[in-house]
Scaffold this motif. Sequence first.
Motif, PDB file in Angstrom:
ATOM      1  N   UNK A  71      50.385 -16.603  31.246  1.00  0.00           N
ATOM      2  CA  UNK A  71      49.462 -16.735  30.206  1.00  0.00           C
ATOM      3  C   UNK A  71      50.437 -17.891  29.239  1.00  0.00           C
ATOM      4  N   UNK A  72      49.667 -18.664  28.619  1.00  0.00           N
ATOM      5  CA  UNK A  72      50.449 -19.749  27.689  1.00  0.00           C
ATOM      6  C   UNK A  72      49.759 -19.388  26.315  1.00  0.00           C
ATOM      7  N   UNK A  73      50.950 -19.689  25.105  1.00  0.00           N
ATOM      8  CA  UNK A  73      50.462 -19.435  23.894  1.00  0.00           C
ATOM      9  C   UNK A  73      51.310 -20.472  23.141  1.00  0.00           C
TER      10      UNK A  73
ATOM     11  N   UNK B 116      54.456 -17.976  30.262  1.00  0.00           N
ATOM     12  CA  UNK B 116      55.038 -16.869  30.996  1.00  0.00           C
ATOM     13  C   UNK B 116      54.271 -16.876  32.373  1.00  0.00           C
ATOM     14  N   UNK B 117      54.929 -16.742  33.512  1.00  0.00           N
ATOM     15  CA  UNK B 117      54.455 -16.381  34.670  1.00  0.00           C
ATOM     16  C   UNK B 117      54.839 -14.989  35.035  1.00  0.00           C
ATOM     17  N   UNK B 118      54.130 -14.303  35.693  1.00  0.00           N
ATOM     18  CA  UNK B 118      54.691 -12.895  35.959  1.00  0.00           C
ATOM     19  C   UNK B 118      53.790 -12.366  37.233  1.00  0.00           C
TER      20      UNK B 118
ATOM     21  N   UNK C 167      57.133  -8.028  36.038  1.00  0.00           N
ATOM     22  CA  UNK C 167      58.151  -8.828  36.155  1.00  0.00           C
ATOM     23  C   UNK C 167      57.843 -10.203  35.686  1.00  0.00           C
ATOM     24  N   UNK C 168      58.134 -10.431  34.476  1.00  0.00           N
ATOM     25  CA  UNK C 168      57.718 -11.944  33.644  1.00  0.00           C
ATOM     26  C   UNK C 168      58.727 -12.856  33.976  1.00  0.00           C
ATOM     27  N   UNK C 169      58.566 -14.061  34.100  1.00  0.00           N
ATOM     28  CA  UNK C 169      59.610 -15.106  34.141  1.00  0.00           C
ATOM     29  C   UNK C 169      59.093 -16.023  33.152  1.00  0.00           C
TER      30      UNK C 169
END
Length: 181
Positions: free
Chosen positions: A68-70, A80-82, A90-92
């Motif tokens: 998701x992006x904001x 944020x990739x997860x 587990x977020x990255x």
Amino acid sequence: MESLLFCCLILSCLSGVVRSAPLEEEITTPPPPPRPYAFGYAAGRYPGHIDRTHSEVSDGSGIVQGSYSYVDPRYQIRTVEYIADRSGFHPILNDAVPDLPSDTPVVAAAKENHLRRYAAIANAHQVAPGQAVVPADTKAVQFAKNRHFTLFQQIAEEHARLAAERKAEGLEIDPNSLEHY
């Protein structure tokens, strides 16, 4: 009568035992097949403005991957990739700004050629300070201007003639009156 009641009681007890025997076996239902899914959306606070996105994919086995992006309060895009699995979420956080791709030799030469031509055109159109540049009329524009001025002159002469006739007849036209319209 008592014997009949006793027989019914024994039969009901035996039927309860018979019914309870299959319940002691554990009946299992096979698990449903995996249900994979994928979704994504982009949204904004007003039409034509996107300030957040989200996409997610699951193979149905319990592992979900997404991003998701904001736009944060400093107007920076945060992505944020997860991965979410049985052991948790587990977020990255991706804060790195990607490097711009480098130009190929052909693209670099085209840019250089464009900038050279742009500079030549800009230099050719330089005007000394305080000097105005008046564009020249094309033949079509000059023809249209002449036609306009001719018609304007004819209309002005017609109005002057009508005003003189009315004055000669003693009919003054009051410019504030709407009667003559």
